[in-house]
Design a protein around this motif. Structure first.
Motif, mmCIF file in Angstrom:
data_model
loop_
_atom_site.group_PDB
_atom_site.id
_atom_site.type_symbol
_atom_site.label_atom_id
_atom_site.label_comp_id
_atom_site.label_asym_id
_atom_site.label_seq_id
_atom_site.Cartn_x
_atom_site.Cartn_y
_atom_site.Cartn_z
ATOM 1 N N ALA A 62 0.850 -1.194 0.000
ATOM 2 C CA ALA A 62 0.000 0.000 0.000
ATOM 3 C C ALA A 62 0.887 1.246 0.000
ATOM 4 C CB ALA A 62 -0.895 -0.001 1.236
ATOM 5 N N LYS A 63 0.306 2.392 -0.330
ATOM 6 C CA LYS A 63 1.051 3.651 -0.308
ATOM 7 C C LYS A 63 1.164 4.123 1.140
ATOM 8 C CE LYS A 63 -0.463 5.007 -4.949
ATOM 9 N NZ LYS A 63 -1.201 6.021 -5.764
ATOM 10 N N HIS A 64 2.179 3.640 1.826
ATOM 11 C CA HIS A 64 2.265 3.865 3.271
ATOM 12 C C HIS A 64 2.973 5.154 3.671
ATOM 13 C CE1 HIS A 64 6.381 2.473 2.757
ATOM 14 N NE2 HIS A 64 5.939 1.311 2.275
ATOM 15 N N GLN A 65 3.720 5.779 2.761
ATOM 16 C CA GLN A 65 4.445 7.028 3.038
ATOM 17 C C GLN A 65 5.414 6.887 4.219
ATOM 18 O OE1 GLN A 65 0.892 9.555 3.500
ATOM 19 N NE2 GLN A 65 1.498 10.610 1.625
ATOM 20 N N GLY A 66 5.860 5.660 4.453
ATOM 21 C CA GLY A 66 6.862 5.442 5.494
ATOM 22 C C GLY A 66 6.312 5.149 6.874
ATOM 23 N N VAL A 67 4.984 5.115 7.029
ATOM 24 C CA VAL A 67 4.393 4.826 8.342
ATOM 25 C C VAL A 67 3.133 3.976 8.193
ATOM 26 C CG1 VAL A 67 5.259 6.824 9.624
ATOM 27 C CG2 VAL A 67 3.173 7.036 8.258
ATOM 28 N N ALA A 68 2.896 3.162 9.205
ATOM 29 C CA ALA A 68 1.673 2.361 9.270
ATOM 30 C C ALA A 68 1.439 1.993 10.727
ATOM 31 C CB ALA A 68 1.799 1.099 8.418
ATOM 32 N N LEU A 69 0.209 1.677 11.053
ATOM 33 C CA LEU A 69 -0.060 1.204 12.414
ATOM 34 C C LEU A 69 -1.188 0.187 12.393
ATOM 35 C CD1 LEU A 69 -2.912 2.591 13.476
ATOM 36 C CD2 LEU A 69 -1.458 4.544 13.968
ATOM 37 N N THR A 70 -1.235 -0.594 13.435
ATOM 38 C CA THR A 70 -2.340 -1.530 13.613
ATOM 39 C C THR A 70 -3.180 -1.050 14.789
ATOM 40 O OG1 THR A 70 -0.916 -2.936 14.996
ATOM 41 C CG2 THR A 70 -1.144 -3.540 12.669
ATOM 42 N N GLN A 71 -4.488 -1.153 14.642
ATOM 43 C CA GLN A 71 -5.391 -0.779 15.719
ATOM 44 C C GLN A 71 -6.554 -1.755 15.754
ATOM 45 O OE1 GLN A 71 -6.865 3.203 14.463
ATOM 46 N NE2 GLN A 71 -8.841 2.234 14.162
ATOM 47 N N THR A 72 -7.318 -1.717 16.826
ATOM 48 C CA THR A 72 -8.484 -2.580 16.922
ATOM 49 C C THR A 72 -9.486 -2.178 15.847
ATOM 50 O OG1 THR A 72 -9.422 -1.072 18.567
ATOM 51 C CG2 THR A 72 -8.208 -2.984 19.388
ATOM 52 N N GLU A 73 -10.435 -3.043 15.552
ATOM 53 C CA GLU A 73 -11.416 -2.769 14.510
ATOM 54 C C GLU A 73 -12.168 -1.469 14.792
ATOM 55 O OE1 GLU A 73 -11.937 -4.527 11.556
ATOM 56 O OE2 GLU A 73 -10.016 -5.294 12.263
ATOM 57 N N PHE A 74 -12.604 -0.816 13.720
ATOM 58 C CA PHE A 74 -13.298 0.463 13.840
ATOM 59 C C PHE A 74 -14.554 0.307 14.701
ATOM 60 C CE2 PHE A 74 -16.218 3.778 12.445
ATOM 61 C CZ PHE A 74 -15.395 4.898 12.492
ATOM 62 N N VAL A 75 -14.740 1.235 15.611
ATOM 63 C CA VAL A 75 -15.894 1.193 16.512
ATOM 64 C C VAL A 75 -16.981 2.128 15.978
ATOM 65 C CG1 VAL A 75 -16.726 1.607 18.850
ATOM 66 C CG2 VAL A 75 -14.424 0.685 18.491
ATOM 67 N N TYR A 76 -18.118 1.545 15.633
ATOM 68 C CA TYR A 76 -19.226 2.332 15.106
ATOM 69 C C TYR A 76 -20.056 2.944 16.233
ATOM 70 C CZ TYR A 76 -18.286 0.278 10.532
ATOM 71 O OH TYR A 76 -17.693 -0.095 9.357
ATOM 72 N N SER A 77 -20.770 3.997 15.893
ATOM 73 C CA SER A 77 -21.682 4.653 16.824
ATOM 74 C C SER A 77 -23.111 4.213 16.516
ATOM 75 C CB SER A 77 -21.562 6.173 16.691
ATOM 76 O OG SER A 77 -20.252 6.609 16.969
ATOM 77 N N SER A 78 -24.051 4.680 17.313
ATOM 78 C CA SER A 78 -25.471 4.433 17.055
ATOM 79 C C SER A 78 -26.123 5.737 16.607
ATOM 80 C CB SER A 78 -26.161 3.920 18.323
ATOM 81 O OG SER A 78 -26.188 4.943 19.311
ATOM 82 N N LEU A 79 -27.348 5.649 16.120
ATOM 83 C CA LEU A 79 -28.081 6.861 15.751
ATOM 84 C C LEU A 79 -28.253 7.767 16.967
ATOM 85 C CD1 LEU A 79 -30.873 5.413 13.422
ATOM 86 C CD2 LEU A 79 -28.833 6.677 12.733
ATOM 87 N N ASP A 80 -28.526 7.158 18.115
ATOM 88 C CA ASP A 80 -28.693 7.958 19.331
ATOM 89 C C ASP A 80 -27.388 8.637 19.742
ATOM 90 O OD1 ASP A 80 -31.419 7.573 19.709
ATOM 91 O OD2 ASP A 80 -31.121 5.689 20.782
ATOM 92 N N ASP A 81 -26.256 7.970 19.485
ATOM 93 C CA ASP A 81 -24.954 8.597 19.766
ATOM 94 C C ASP A 81 -24.803 9.881 18.948
ATOM 95 O OD1 ASP A 81 -24.128 6.608 21.528
ATOM 96 O OD2 ASP A 81 -23.154 5.430 19.947
#
Length: 241
Positions: A62-81
């Motif tokens: 991928a086009k990383h530009q010299g940096v990358a990171l790993t994180q937990t899966e994206f956390v979605y919000s709710s409509l009420d949030d």
């Protein structure tokens, strides 16, 4: 989840996302990368310095530009949030609903526009259309870390729920009234369709109104992310009059 690119990585570190590890290409220690490393160390995140070949392999070229990171899966919000967030800012809700958008580049671009325009949240479908992935995060230039995104089972149910909360839903479609004539002030949700078929018929029928972007050229449609940006900023313009 793997995130690549300087802007996306920097914004992920600035957000509340749970970052597991930062990868930095050997020799990349100046400018934005220097700030990225400092922020990672401040948050006590493991920083791994690797050569370009290794980083290419980790990111699958991928086009990383010299940096990358790993994180937990994206956390979605709710409509009420999303609604609560608008209330906490003492602002009428400003929401974008995406109906079966399929291109992650378009979703990333719309998220970036939404964040810049002060949109309180974005609604996407769970079963049809693109969801938040590493391409979306990269194309949003990190904005996805700062915008509430709700992934719903049924977009039409979401439309009905927002209407029950006194949010006026406008559908963007080429046969609507010119957007300049519509009143887009106040609590508004903008419904934008997918790249191929636009907004589904039933979703359009559920909307309180239909608006269009005036066209003067021989081409009668815009890219989905461009169309969304135009309509979003028309609301911003009206709100600031």
């Amino acid at each position: 989840m793997l995130i690549t690119g300087k802007n996306a990585v920097y914004e992920a570190l600035r957000s509340d996302a749970t970052v597991e590890k930062l990868y930095v290409q050997r020799g990349e220690t100046t400018g934005v990368v220097k700030n990225i490393i400092a922020l990672a160390k401040e948050k006590k995140i493991v920083v791994s310095v690797v050569d370009k070949t290794a980083l290419d392999r980790i990111t699958q070229n991928a086009k990383h530009q010299g940096v990358a990171l790993t994180q937990t899966e994206f956390v979605y919000s709710s409509l009420d949030d999303i609604l609560s967030f608008a209330k906490s800012k003492d602002e009428p809700p400003f929401i974008v609903i995406l109906d079966e958008l399929s291109d992650p580049h378009n979703l990333g671009s719309i998220i970036r526009t939404a964040e810049c325009a002060g949109v309180h949240g974005i609604v996407i479908g769970k079963h049809r259309g693109v969801t938040v992935n590493d391409t979306v995060l990269r194309c949003s230039a990190g904005a996805a870390e700062h915008v509430k995104i709700a992934k719903v089972t049924n977009v039409n149910d979401a439309i009905n729920y927002l209407k029950s909360q006194n949010v006026y839903v406008y559908c963007a479609d080429m046969d609507g009234e010119p957007m300049y004539r519509a009143n887009l002030t106040g609590a508004i949700a903008l419904l934008v369709g997918g790249e191929d078929s636009g907004v589904k018929r039933l979703s359009k029928e559920l909307a309180d109104g239909v608006i269009s972007i005036p066209m003067s050229g021989k081409i009668n449609s815009l890219n989905a992310s461009v169309a969304a940006a135009v309509v979003i900023y028309e609301k911003v313009r009206q709100d600031r009059k």
